[in-house]
Design a protein around this motif. Structure first.
Motif, PDB file in Angstrom:
ATOM      1  N   SER A  19     -24.393  34.242 -24.255  1.00 23.50           N
ATOM      2  CA  SER A  19     -23.282  33.774 -25.094  1.00 23.50           C
ATOM      3  C   SER A  19     -22.913  34.754 -26.200  1.00 23.50           C
ATOM      4  O   SER A  19     -21.904  34.565 -26.875  1.00 23.50           O
ATOM      5  CB  SER A  19     -23.632  32.404 -25.699  1.00 23.50           C
ATOM      6  OG  SER A  19     -24.823  32.487 -26.451  1.00 23.50           O
ATOM      7  N   SER A  20     -23.722  35.785 -26.421  1.00 24.48           N
ATOM      8  CA  SER A  20     -23.370  36.797 -27.436  1.00 24.48           C
ATOM      9  C   SER A  20     -24.177  38.064 -27.204  1.00 24.48           C
ATOM     10  O   SER A  20     -25.040  38.126 -26.313  1.00 24.48           O
ATOM     11  CB  SER A  20     -23.604  36.264 -28.867  1.00 24.48           C
ATOM     12  OG  SER A  20     -24.970  35.969 -29.075  1.00 24.48           O
ATOM     13  N   ILE A  22     -26.164  41.369 -26.481  1.00 24.29           N
ATOM     14  CA  ILE A  22     -26.540  42.168 -25.306  1.00 24.29           C
ATOM     15  C   ILE A  22     -26.257  41.401 -24.012  1.00 24.29           C
ATOM     16  O   ILE A  22     -25.758  41.972 -23.033  1.00 24.29           O
ATOM     17  CB  ILE A  22     -28.037  42.556 -25.399  1.00 24.29           C
ATOM     18  CG1 ILE A  22     -28.260  43.515 -26.576  1.00 24.29           C
ATOM     19  CG2 ILE A  22     -28.521  43.169 -24.088  1.00 24.29           C
ATOM     20  CD1 ILE A  22     -29.734  43.720 -26.957  1.00 24.29           C
ATOM     21  N   ARG A  42     -27.261  28.175 -24.915  1.00 21.95           N
ATOM     22  CA  ARG A  42     -27.015  26.816 -25.414  1.00 21.95           C
ATOM     23  C   ARG A  42     -25.570  26.621 -25.841  1.00 21.95           C
ATOM     24  O   ARG A  42     -25.039  25.533 -25.750  1.00 21.95           O
ATOM     25  CB  ARG A  42     -27.959  26.524 -26.596  1.00 21.95           C
ATOM     26  CG  ARG A  42     -29.435  26.476 -26.202  1.00 21.95           C
ATOM     27  CD  ARG A  42     -30.332  26.587 -27.398  1.00 21.95           C
ATOM     28  NE  ARG A  42     -29.988  27.796 -28.153  1.00 21.95           N
ATOM     29  CZ  ARG A  42     -30.469  28.108 -29.351  1.00 21.95           C
ATOM     30  NH1 ARG A  42     -31.324  27.292 -29.945  1.00 21.95           N
ATOM     31  NH2 ARG A  42     -30.114  29.224 -29.947  1.00 21.95           N
ATOM     32  N   ARG A  43     -24.895  27.670 -26.342  1.00 14.80           N
ATOM     33  CA  ARG A  43     -23.517  27.503 -26.833  1.00 14.80           C
ATOM     34  C   ARG A  43     -22.541  27.495 -25.650  1.00 14.80           C
ATOM     35  O   ARG A  43     -21.964  28.519 -25.276  1.00 14.80           O
ATOM     36  CB  ARG A  43     -23.180  28.612 -27.833  1.00 14.80           C
ATOM     37  CG  ARG A  43     -23.868  28.417 -29.198  1.00 14.80           C
ATOM     38  CD  ARG A  43     -23.663  29.604 -30.091  1.00 14.80           C
ATOM     39  NE  ARG A  43     -24.350  30.790 -29.593  1.00 14.80           N
ATOM     40  CZ  ARG A  43     -24.273  31.998 -30.136  1.00 14.80           C
ATOM     41  NH1 ARG A  43     -23.523  32.194 -31.201  1.00 14.80           N
ATOM     42  NH2 ARG A  43     -24.936  33.006 -29.614  1.00 14.80           N
ATOM     43  N   TYR A 156     -42.657  38.755 -34.306  1.00 14.81           N
ATOM     44  CA  TYR A 156     -41.590  39.099 -33.346  1.00 14.81           C
ATOM     45  C   TYR A 156     -42.105  40.179 -32.390  1.00 14.81           C
ATOM     46  O   TYR A 156     -41.982  40.070 -31.168  1.00 14.81           O
ATOM     47  CB  TYR A 156     -40.361  39.580 -34.119  1.00 14.81           C
ATOM     48  CG  TYR A 156     -39.214  40.063 -33.251  1.00 14.81           C
ATOM     49  CD1 TYR A 156     -38.447  39.176 -32.510  1.00 14.81           C
ATOM     50  CD2 TYR A 156     -38.897  41.427 -33.180  1.00 14.81           C
ATOM     51  CE1 TYR A 156     -37.390  39.620 -31.716  1.00 14.81           C
ATOM     52  CE2 TYR A 156     -37.845  41.880 -32.400  1.00 14.81           C
ATOM     53  CZ  TYR A 156     -37.096  40.974 -31.668  1.00 14.81           C
ATOM     54  OH  TYR A 156     -36.055  41.422 -30.884  1.00 14.81           O
ATOM     55  N   THR A 191     -25.589  42.949 -33.075  1.00 12.88           N
ATOM     56  CA  THR A 191     -25.379  41.664 -32.389  1.00 12.88           C
ATOM     57  C   THR A 191     -25.458  40.539 -33.424  1.00 12.88           C
ATOM     58  O   THR A 191     -25.419  40.788 -34.630  1.00 12.88           O
ATOM     59  CB  THR A 191     -26.464  41.437 -31.323  1.00 12.88           C
ATOM     60  OG1 THR A 191     -27.716  41.246 -31.984  1.00 12.88           O
ATOM     61  CG2 THR A 191     -26.558  42.601 -30.351  1.00 12.88           C
TER      62      THR A 191
END
Ligand SMILES: NC(=O)c1ccc[n+]([C@@H]2O[C@H](COP(=O)([O-])OP(=O)(O)OC[C@H]3O[C@@H](n4cnc5c(N)ncnc54)[C@H](OP(=O)(O)O)[C@@H]3O)[C@@H](O)[C@H]2O)c1
Length: 247
Positions: A19-20, A22, A42-43, A156, A191
């Motif tokens: 949805s956004s 990469i 999810r979006r 992370y 991003t």
């Protein structure tokens, strides 16, 4: 779109986190080269708009990668709609980063759920299909955060190195030639990933770095396409793509 001599034309590629960033850039590039793409995130509104904009047949699958049944549905949709799945791009990820002293247990859990469990669910869903087909390709978006460890990115980086390890084990278990594995490690890419950082000062710092020298997401999409377009007996194992100015 696409042309018969392009090895990407006609391939069926499922992309999580489409949805956004990469994932979206990868969907646009592969679709322009004639791939059938299955877009998961999810979006749903973003996915639906993207499907409409793509030049080639594509489908959106609303999915939360922390839910195993959702991830299975991504793979099932590819097979039902396009008859097969050639490539799964495990790309969905979040970066709820911060110093260890913050003790952000919820943020650590969230990263483990999306960045590690989400990738494992993808592998579990795709492998039976790949084995049945006699071929398939798992691409996972890892990170340079796991190669050069820096403050605030410890957990992370740990999630990214966990999946790097899993991908190497999968490679060793797949030397019968059926399953290819590729780990893509981007450095700073411009991003929406900063959106998952709760600490506003840290988020602003990361945003500034992304704006100053972050790669356009298409640079990573091209690396993913490079791995996919190789003949099946050629496996691009690990690729690192940094802005030239990143230290
Ligand atoms: N940007 C960088 O500098 C950078 C560097 C190295 C590695 N990476 C990695 O690149 C990958 C893509 O990130 P990006 O930079 O493109 O950031 P982004 O623009 O924020 O994209 C992240 C994608 O992951 C999806 N996502 C997040 N949680 C999800 C969930 N629970 N279920 C399904 N989808 C989920 C998001 O979609 P929804 O919110 O719609 O679900 C979005 O499509 C991530 O794995 C990230 O760790 C990024």
């Amino acid at each position: 779109m696409g042309n018969a001599s392009d090895p990407i034309t006609g391939q069926v590629v499922a992309i999580t986190g489409a949805s956004s960033g990469i994932g979206e850039a990868t969907a646009r590039l592969l679709s322009a080269r004639g791939a059938h793409v299955v877009l998961a995130a999810r979006r749903t509104d973003r996915l639906t708009t993207l499907v409409d904009e793509l030049p080639h047949d594509a489908v959106a699958v609303p999915a939360d990668v922390t839910v195993p049944e959702d991830v299975t549905r991504i793979v099932d949709t590819a097979v039902e709609r396009f008859g097969r799945l050639d490539v799964l791009v495990n790309n969905a990820g979040i970066a709820t980063i911060g110093e260890m002293a913050d003790g952000d247990v919820a943020g650590w859990d969230a990263m483990i759920d999306v960045n590690v469990r989400g990738v494992l669910y993808g592998i579990a869903a795709a492998l039976p299909v790949f084995r049945r087909q006699g071929r398939g390709h798992i691409v996972t978006t890892v990170s340079t955060a796991g190669l050069k460890i820096v403050p605030t990115m410890g957990v992370y980086a740990a999630t990214k190195n966990a999946v790097r390890t899993v991908m190497e084990a999968l490679r060793q278990e797949s030397t019968d030639g059926v399953v290819r594995t590729t780990s893509i490690s981007p450095g700073f890419v411009n991003t929406e990933l900063d959106g998952s950082i709760d600490d506003s000062d840290l988020a602003a710092r990361i945003r500034a770095q992304m704006d100053e020298f972050g790669l356009p997401p298409d640079a990573v999409a091209r690396a993913i396409a490079f791995a996919i377009e190789q003949p099946h007996d050629v496996e691009i194992g690990d690729l690192t793509i940094r802005p030239t100015r990143q230290n």
